[in-house]
Design a protein around this motif. Structure first.
Motif, PDB file in Angstrom:
ATOM      1  N   ASN A 156       0.969  -1.212  -0.077  1.00  0.00           N
ATOM      2  CA  ASN A 156      -0.103  -0.007   0.020  1.00  0.00           C
ATOM      3  C   ASN A 156       0.839   1.354   0.153  1.00  0.00           C
ATOM      4  O   ASN A 156       0.451   2.297  -0.598  1.00  0.00           O
ATOM      5  N   ALA A 157       1.847   1.210   0.956  1.00  0.00           N
ATOM      6  CA  ALA A 157       2.750   2.407   0.902  1.00  0.00           C
ATOM      7  C   ALA A 157       3.321   2.539  -0.352  1.00  0.00           C
ATOM      8  O   ALA A 157       3.623   3.693  -0.831  1.00  0.00           O
ATOM      9  N   LEU A 158       4.007   1.666  -0.909  1.00  0.00           N
ATOM     10  CA  LEU A 158       4.834   1.740  -2.248  1.00  0.00           C
ATOM     11  C   LEU A 158       3.922   2.361  -3.252  1.00  0.00           C
ATOM     12  O   LEU A 158       4.156   3.167  -4.164  1.00  0.00           O
ATOM     13  N   ARG A 159       2.462   1.661  -3.457  1.00  0.00           N
ATOM     14  CA  ARG A 159       1.531   2.135  -4.486  1.00  0.00           C
ATOM     15  C   ARG A 159       1.158   3.619  -4.325  1.00  0.00           C
ATOM     16  O   ARG A 159       1.164   4.535  -4.955  1.00  0.00           O
ATOM     17  N   GLU A 160       1.092   4.074  -2.761  1.00  0.00           N
ATOM     18  CA  GLU A 160       0.660   5.540  -2.777  1.00  0.00           C
ATOM     19  C   GLU A 160       1.824   6.240  -2.987  1.00  0.00           C
ATOM     20  O   GLU A 160       1.559   7.615  -3.295  1.00  0.00           O
ATOM     21  N   TRP A 176      13.148  -1.616  -3.621  1.00  0.00           N
ATOM     22  CA  TRP A 176      12.562  -1.353  -2.337  1.00  0.00           C
ATOM     23  C   TRP A 176      11.922  -2.406  -1.572  1.00  0.00           C
ATOM     24  O   TRP A 176      12.373  -2.668  -0.387  1.00  0.00           O
ATOM     25  N   ARG A 177      11.083  -2.993  -2.226  1.00  0.00           N
ATOM     26  CA  ARG A 177      10.374  -4.345  -1.494  1.00  0.00           C
ATOM     27  C   ARG A 177      11.588  -5.343  -1.168  1.00  0.00           C
ATOM     28  O   ARG A 177      11.316  -5.886   0.068  1.00  0.00           O
ATOM     29  N   GLN A 178      12.336  -5.616  -1.906  1.00  0.00           N
ATOM     30  CA  GLN A 178      13.484  -6.512  -1.647  1.00  0.00           C
ATOM     31  C   GLN A 178      14.422  -5.907  -0.403  1.00  0.00           C
ATOM     32  O   GLN A 178      14.605  -6.856   0.475  1.00  0.00           O
TER      33      GLN A 178
END
Length: 194
Positions: A156-160, A176-178
């Motif tokens: 959610n934070a990445l999409r926002e 960033w997720r990795q």
């Protein structure tokens, strides 16, 4: 919840990610810094994926079944922090459990809100070991968890962020997720995000 319940659950959670410190003398020294009246334990963990890095995450676990024990617990926490060397002082965590649920949810959150000495986690009313550990730094960040009730907060934070930052495309989000899932912290995490 008893102290041994949370210790048993920690053993399950750390598999494949951490190894326990085998230096019994160091743990015993840190235990002796606190009152003998406290039911307490120490778990020192090192990341498996960093075998040459001799830095440990220190978990102080204590069972508090009387409200007036908090002062003793915090004195012990301060003494342990004073005894650790940098950078281990920034990887110190206190977990307080209570068989009698002595702290209300509001009291638990109030204790946790003060990060003096270290980050604190206090068992909330009727909280089970898995629920408590899910709130700690030992929790596994994963969007594939079978017991997720809501969508993954990291996704959610990445999409926002992508909505307001055009440079934050899907490739950058994947990077960033990795990094977040790598279990790195501090400067190591910043290096991965560059």
């Amino acid at each position: 919840m008893k102290l041994n319940e949370i210790l048993d659950y920690i053993d399950v959670v750390i598999q494949d990610r951490f190894v326990k410190d085998k230096d019994i003398d160091k743990s015993n020294h840190l235990l002796e810094l606190g009152s003998n009246d406290l039911t307490k334990s120490i778990v020192r963990l090192k990341r498996i994926n960093r075998p040459n890095l001799n830095i440990y995450r220190t978990l102080l676990l204590v069972e508090a079944n009387k409200l007036d024990r908090l002062k003793e617990i915090l004195h012990w926490t301060a003494a342990v922090k004073n005894s650790l060397t940098n950078p281990e002082t920034s990887d110190l965590y206190l977990i307080i459990v209570s068989e009698d649920n002595i702290y209300t949810c509001a009291e638990s959150m109030c204790i946790e809100a003060t990060e003096q000495f270290c980050k604190k986690y206090v068992q909330r009313e009727s909280e089970k070991p898995a629920e408590l550990i899910r709130r700690t730094n030992l929790a596994i960040i994963s969007s594939l968890s079978s017991d997720v009730i809501q969508s993954d907060p990291v996704d959610n934070a990445l999409r926002e962020t992508e909505k307001s930052q055009t440079w934050f495309d899907s490739n950058m989000q994947k990077k960033w997720r990795q990094a977040f899932e790598s279990e790195e912290s501090g400067n190591e995490l910043l290096d991965l995000l560059k």
